[in-house]
Design a protein around this motif. Structure first.
Motif, PDB file in Angstrom:
ATOM      1  N   LEU A 158      52.748  73.140  13.022  1.00 45.25           N
ATOM      2  CA  LEU A 158      53.214  73.673  11.743  1.00 45.25           C
ATOM      3  C   LEU A 158      54.724  73.874  11.780  1.00 45.25           C
ATOM      4  N   ARG A 159      55.374  73.528  10.674  1.00 48.14           N
ATOM      5  CA  ARG A 159      56.823  73.697  10.624  1.00 48.14           C
ATOM      6  C   ARG A 159      57.219  74.259   9.262  1.00 48.14           C
ATOM      7  N   VAL A 160      58.092  75.269   9.312  1.00 47.19           N
ATOM      8  CA  VAL A 160      58.573  75.841   8.064  1.00 47.19           C
ATOM      9  C   VAL A 160      59.875  75.157   7.690  1.00 47.19           C
ATOM     10  N   LEU A 161      59.965  74.720   6.479  1.00 40.79           N
ATOM     11  CA  LEU A 161      61.191  74.085   6.019  1.00 40.79           C
ATOM     12  C   LEU A 161      61.851  75.032   5.020  1.00 40.79           C
ATOM     13  N   ASP A 162      62.950  75.621   5.463  1.00 39.58           N
ATOM     14  CA  ASP A 162      63.676  76.575   4.631  1.00 39.58           C
ATOM     15  C   ASP A 162      64.433  75.805   3.546  1.00 39.58           C
TER      16      ASP A 162
ATOM     17  N   LEU B 266      54.129  88.130   6.656  1.00 35.57           N
ATOM     18  CA  LEU B 266      52.744  87.644   6.722  1.00 35.57           C
ATOM     19  C   LEU B 266      52.681  86.126   6.811  1.00 35.57           C
ATOM     20  N   LEU B 267      53.645  85.484   6.153  1.00 34.41           N
ATOM     21  CA  LEU B 267      53.710  84.030   6.233  1.00 34.41           C
ATOM     22  C   LEU B 267      53.995  83.595   7.670  1.00 34.41           C
ATOM     23  N   THR B 268      54.956  84.272   8.301  1.00 32.37           N
ATOM     24  CA  THR B 268      55.264  83.908   9.692  1.00 32.37           C
ATOM     25  C   THR B 268      54.084  84.219  10.612  1.00 32.37           C
ATOM     26  N   LYS B 269      53.412  85.312  10.329  1.00 32.42           N
ATOM     27  CA  LYS B 269      52.230  85.634  11.138  1.00 32.42           C
ATOM     28  C   LYS B 269      51.200  84.500  11.036  1.00 32.42           C
ATOM     29  N   LEU B 270      50.965  84.056   9.818  1.00 31.21           N
ATOM     30  CA  LEU B 270      49.996  82.983   9.600  1.00 31.21           C
ATOM     31  C   LEU B 270      50.404  81.715  10.347  1.00 31.21           C
ATOM     32  N   LEU B 271      51.695  81.379  10.241  1.00 30.03           N
ATOM     33  CA  LEU B 271      52.147  80.118  10.827  1.00 30.03           C
ATOM     34  C   LEU B 271      52.249  80.186  12.344  1.00 30.03           C
ATOM     35  N   GLU B 272      52.685  81.363  12.853  1.00 31.10           N
ATOM     36  CA  GLU B 272      52.893  81.446  14.302  1.00 31.10           C
ATOM     37  C   GLU B 272      51.646  81.871  15.056  1.00 31.10           C
ATOM     38  N   LYS B 273      50.877  82.791  14.433  1.00 31.93           N
ATOM     39  CA  LYS B 273      49.755  83.356  15.183  1.00 31.93           C
ATOM     40  C   LYS B 273      48.391  82.842  14.703  1.00 31.93           C
ATOM     41  N   GLY B 274      48.366  82.282  13.508  1.00 32.71           N
ATOM     42  CA  GLY B 274      47.094  81.739  13.029  1.00 32.71           C
ATOM     43  C   GLY B 274      46.359  82.662  12.079  1.00 32.71           C
ATOM     44  N   TYR B 275      45.252  82.147  11.551  1.00 34.91           N
ATOM     45  CA  TYR B 275      44.529  82.859  10.502  1.00 34.91           C
ATOM     46  C   TYR B 275      43.921  84.183  10.967  1.00 34.91           C
ATOM     47  N   THR B 276      43.452  84.221  12.221  1.00 35.83           N
ATOM     48  CA  THR B 276      42.776  85.449  12.684  1.00 35.83           C
ATOM     49  C   THR B 276      43.721  86.641  12.629  1.00 35.83           C
TER      50      THR B 276
ATOM     51  N   HIS C 223      61.133  81.594   1.527  1.00 36.97           N
ATOM     52  CA  HIS C 223      60.916  82.858   2.236  1.00 36.97           C
ATOM     53  C   HIS C 223      60.403  82.623   3.647  1.00 36.97           C
ATOM     54  N   PRO C 224      61.201  81.919   4.455  1.00 33.24           N
ATOM     55  CA  PRO C 224      60.717  81.568   5.797  1.00 33.24           C
ATOM     56  C   PRO C 224      60.493  82.799   6.678  1.00 33.24           C
ATOM     57  N   GLN C 225      61.080  83.960   6.272  1.00 31.35           N
ATOM     58  CA  GLN C 225      60.921  85.149   7.113  1.00 31.35           C
ATOM     59  C   GLN C 225      59.869  86.130   6.605  1.00 31.35           C
ATOM     60  N   HIS C 226      59.171  85.738   5.561  1.00 32.22           N
ATOM     61  CA  HIS C 226      58.136  86.638   5.048  1.00 32.22           C
ATOM     62  C   HIS C 226      57.178  86.990   6.197  1.00 32.22           C
TER      63      HIS C 226
ATOM     64  N   ALA D  14      52.252  68.072   3.562  1.00 37.57           N
ATOM     65  CA  ALA D  14      53.369  68.884   3.066  1.00 37.57           C
ATOM     66  C   ALA D  14      52.836  69.843   2.010  1.00 37.57           C
ATOM     67  N   ILE D  15      53.200  71.101   2.156  1.00 34.24           N
ATOM     68  CA  ILE D  15      52.726  72.118   1.214  1.00 34.24           C
ATOM     69  C   ILE D  15      53.911  72.606   0.391  1.00 34.24           C
ATOM     70  N   LEU D  16      53.779  72.486  -0.937  1.00 34.33           N
ATOM     71  CA  LEU D  16      54.895  72.844  -1.812  1.00 34.33           C
ATOM     72  C   LEU D  16      54.566  74.069  -2.670  1.00 34.33           C
ATOM     73  N   GLU D  17      55.607  74.828  -2.993  1.00 35.02           N
ATOM     74  CA  GLU D  17      55.500  75.880  -4.012  1.00 35.02           C
ATOM     75  C   GLU D  17      54.389  76.905  -3.783  1.00 35.02           C
ATOM     76  N   ILE D  18      54.377  77.555  -2.641  1.00 34.02           N
ATOM     77  CA  ILE D  18      53.396  78.612  -2.462  1.00 34.02           C
ATOM     78  C   ILE D  18      54.054  79.987  -2.592  1.00 34.02           C
ATOM     79  N   ASP D  19      55.370  79.984  -2.828  1.00 29.17           N
ATOM     80  CA  ASP D  19      56.112  81.249  -2.806  1.00 29.17           C
ATOM     81  C   ASP D  19      55.617  82.290  -3.809  1.00 29.17           C
ATOM     82  N   GLN D  20      55.147  81.810  -4.962  1.00 25.57           N
ATOM     83  CA  GLN D  20      54.661  82.744  -5.972  1.00 25.57           C
ATOM     84  C   GLN D  20      53.571  83.658  -5.412  1.00 25.57           C
ATOM     85  N   ALA D  21      52.700  83.075  -4.598  1.00 27.68           N
ATOM     86  CA  ALA D  21      51.568  83.833  -4.060  1.00 27.68           C
ATOM     87  C   ALA D  21      52.024  84.979  -3.166  1.00 27.68           C
ATOM     88  N   LEU D  22      53.230  84.841  -2.592  1.00 24.24           N
ATOM     89  CA  LEU D  22      53.713  85.883  -1.682  1.00 24.24           C
ATOM     90  C   LEU D  22      54.024  87.178  -2.423  1.00 24.24           C
ATOM     91  N   PHE D  23      54.260  87.065  -3.724  1.00 27.41           N
ATOM     92  CA  PHE D  23      54.688  88.255  -4.461  1.00 27.41           C
ATOM     93  C   PHE D  23      53.814  88.546  -5.677  1.00 27.41           C
TER      94      PHE D  23
END
Ligand code: ADP
Ligand code: ZN
Ligand code: ZN
Length: 676
Positions: free
Chosen positions: A334-338, A550-560, A545-548, A500-509
């Motif tokens: 997984l890679r975050v593209l800022d 919960l987003l980073t938790k999901l990407l780095e640590k996984g769903y659990t 929002h590459p530093q969000h 490639a996953i686009l435009e998920i930022d709305q869900a963060l807020f």
């Protein structure tokens, strides 16, 4: 068969929102609980179900009408299923008639031309094109890995008893293989397996796999069948001729001769929740059914719902983890593209375009996920600021460029595309935001030599369109796939190397407390499409929002870990699954009416309770006007579920009988999953 005497009263459930039974007199000298009857109801004829046979009625006997006809000589429902239906009516506080309506195939809900008792003709049962007996074992069974063996053995030990299992494993970890082994054993035992899937789109895939492994009839039930097909499949399930029954949501109500196991694939999926009329959750009802029929229930998911994880924590469900990908497929990277300060070309950043090019030149397939169909969600006049809004809803109209129209995605109404601004007559109308159609156009510009396939509601409307598209992808006739959540679910795309996953930022807020959970599930599901065979998959997420956290938790640590963090948040503010909710919705042509009704409900309820139930509202629905109606809602929440249930139950009958209830359309939603 009951021999009836003179003072026999039939208590009948009739499909109407009114939460009561209706009394009729019998005309034959037999009648059975669970059989259908044709009755006069007001000025109409309706089909009801005999729920009780009594010797007294609250109505004077001379006022009771006889039934018009008895339509079945025997009950349509085995006793445990009848019990489930009664339970569902109580728990979801819906009229019994409406629950029966949901439980019956359409053919049995229609008034026959020549009403007479249906003794279930044996002839119609022999012909059935839903049943496909196929030579067994064309596919060889793989050797199970340790996790799979453990899961199969643990569940096998509970055959004949009720226990709920969470089969937790990423896409490709071999969950379906576990289902297959369990079903295999059920066939040997002469028991039926009931498998619920979230969408019609996923049944052919599962069906093919099952057909290759089992030489037995499989009954398939979903809404895209003809009435006849559906009825026949229902019969096959009921008579026990189909050892395997696969279907969507309402299949949870199919009568089965001898149920052995229930499997719910993708248990977290929101489509298991019925959102209109009788609002039930098929997963939760399946668990209740398992308990009533003493059989194990298996919930499969790569991204379990927080409700299910909570049930695992408190020991109610047993957790079975499939920790590796079956075969030799590796997990995608997984890679975050800022994309802050990056220029986007119709939603695509330059680094993303380059990565796509790389994968294409290495003969990989690329999948692009954007959960918004159409060309652009807004059409705006750059001269005066006018936007194209729906006349009936508080919503903007989506621009569909290909068909030169504007469409409201809430009421589906369409109008031709404006050539000039209706407000200032300027021609400077511009689309704002991106949808799948727009991305498709941009990709065509960047990659003219490659085939692009778009999958969304607009491209899959025609019958079999989805199936044909999936086939084309598998044959490698397309290199770029692009789509909405329709591509996220279940499908195997073995040659996809980049997602490639686009435009998920709305869900963060979002204000919806479930939106992060949904986003996380969707992302993991989409990511699961990559690298399913021997090729390593890559996933790129474009975000501002590459530093969000919960987003980073999901990407780095996984769903659990992500879901644990979400659960901790929910617990801290006492949201479900740490509390229970019932939502009361009301809508009316006049705004005040909906509001007035809900205030009345709230006042009545407040009088009857001691603060154990919290009220939120009444407030206008987040999209207040929809299809010309004003909508408002009142949310009830409590940590004490029985108390909450009781409060609503004691008052709902009073409210239902109050004339104010007729001034609006209102509904109850127990355990709502969509408050917005
Ligand atoms: P899931 O349902 O979790 O997505 P599947 O059961 O579909 O996983 O398995 C993914 C792929 O791996 C399938 O092609 C399946 O045939 C294969 N597979 C499953 N279990 C094994 C195993 N033990 N050994 C080898 N291949 C397996
Ligand atoms: Zn204008
Ligand atoms: Zn609309």
């Amino acid at each position: 068969m009951n021999l009836l005497n003179n003072a026999t009263i039939l208590q009948v459930a009739i499909p109407t929102p009114l939460r009561q039974l209706f009394d009729y007199l019998p005309i034959h000298n037999d009648a059975n609980i669970g059989a259908r009857v044709l009755v006069s109801f007001g000025k109409q004829k309706k089909i009801g179900i005999i729920v009780n046979i009594s010797d007294k009625s609250d109505c004077p006997l001379h006022k009771l009408k006889p039934i018009d006809a008895l339509l079945d000589t025997a009950s349509l429902f085995p006793p445990a299923l009848l019990e489930l239906i009664h339970w569902a009516s109580r728990y979801y506080q819906s009229s019994l008639g409406e629950v029966f309506e949901a439980a019956l195939p359409k053919r049995l809900r229609q008034i026959p031309k020549n009403p007479k008792p249906n003794a279930r003709k044996k002839k119609t049962e022999t012909k059935n094109h839903n049943l496909m007996a196929v030579p067994a074992l064309q596919d060889t069974a793989p050797e199970l890995n340790t996790d799979q063996k453990y899961a199969v053995n643990t569940i096998t030990k509970q055959f004949g008893q009720f226990q709920t299992f969470l089969l937790d494993g990423v896409t490709g970890s071999g969950k379906t293989e576990v289902y297959i082994r369990l079903i295999e054993q059920m066939i040997t035992l002469g028991k039926q397996s009931l498998i619920l899937v979230p969408e019609i789109g996923l049944t052919p895939q599962l069906l093919t796999r099952f057909q290759k492994r089992f030489g037995v009839p499989i009954a398939v039930l979903h809404s895209a069948l003809t009435e006849k097909q559906r009825y026949e499949a229902w019969q096959q399930a009921k008579t026990g001729r189909a050892p395997i029954v696969i279907g969507t949501r309402s299949t949870v109500f199919v009568p089965l001769l001898s149920l052995g196991i229930i499997i719910i694939d993708e248990e977290h999926d929101a489509s298991f929740k019925q959102q209109e009329g009788f609002r039930y959750h098929a997963r939760d009802l399946a668990i209740m059914r398992g308990s009533l029929e003493h059989c194990p229930v298996v919930l499969g998911s790569a991204t379990p719902s927080l409700e299910t994880l909570h049930n695992v924590h408190i020991g109610r469900f047993q957790h079975l983890l499939l920790s590796e990908r079956a075969g030799n497929a590796a997990f995608p990277s997984l890679r975050v593209l800022d994309i802050r300060h990056k220029k986007l070309d119709e939603g695509l950043s330059q680094p993303l375009i380059e990565t796509i090019r790389e994968h294409l030149s290495n003969k990989g397939q690329v999948l692009i996920f954007l959960n918004r169909r159409g060309f652009a969600p807004v059409l705006m006049c750059f001269e005066c600021g006018w936007t194209a809004n729906c006349r009936q809803c508080d919503a903007r109209m989506t621009l569909h460029y290909q068909h030169q129209k504007l469409q409201c995605h809430h009421c589906e109404s369409t109008i031709p595309l404006y050539k000039q601004c209706p407000s200032c007559h300027h021609t400077d109308l511009k689309p704002l935001g991106i949808g799948t159609e727009r991305i498709e156009a941009a990709l065509q510009r960047h990659f003219p030599e490659h085939n692009i396939t778009r999958i969304d509601k607009d491209t899959t409307r025609k019958k079999n369109a989805m199936r044909d598209t999936i086939e084309r992808i598998h044959k490698g006739e397309t290199e770029i796939l692009l789509g909405t959540q329709m591509i996220a679910k279940g499908h195997h795309f073995p040659n996809v190397t980049l997602v490639a996953i686009l435009e998920i930022d709305q869900a963060l807020f979002s204000t919806d407390f479930r939106s992060l959970e949904k986003m996380g599930q969707l992302m993991i599901q989409v990511a699961g499409r990559a690298g399913r065979s021997t090729r390593l998959g890559h996933v790129i997420l474009q975000t501002c929002h590459p530093q969000h956290p919960l987003l980073t938790k999901l990407l780095e640590k996984g769903y659990t870990e992500f879901s644990e963090a979400l659960l901790a948040e929910r617990r801290a503010i006492c949201l479900p699954p740490y509390s229970y909710q019932i939502l009361i919705r009301a809508e009316a042509i006049k705004r005040e009416r909906a509001n007035h009704f809900l205030h009345f409900v709230k006042t009545q309820m407040t009088k009857k309770q001691n603060n154990s139930v919290k009220f939120l509202g009444p407030i206008p629905a987040p999209m207040e006007r929809r299809i010309g109606k004003y909508r408002a809602q009142l949310l009830l929440q409590s940590i004490n579920r029985p108390m909450l249930q009781k409060l609503v139950k004691t008052l709902i009958l009073e409210i239902e009988k109050n004339p104010i209830a007729n001034s609006v359309r209102w509904s109850l939603d127990v355990d709502p999953i969509d408050l917005y």
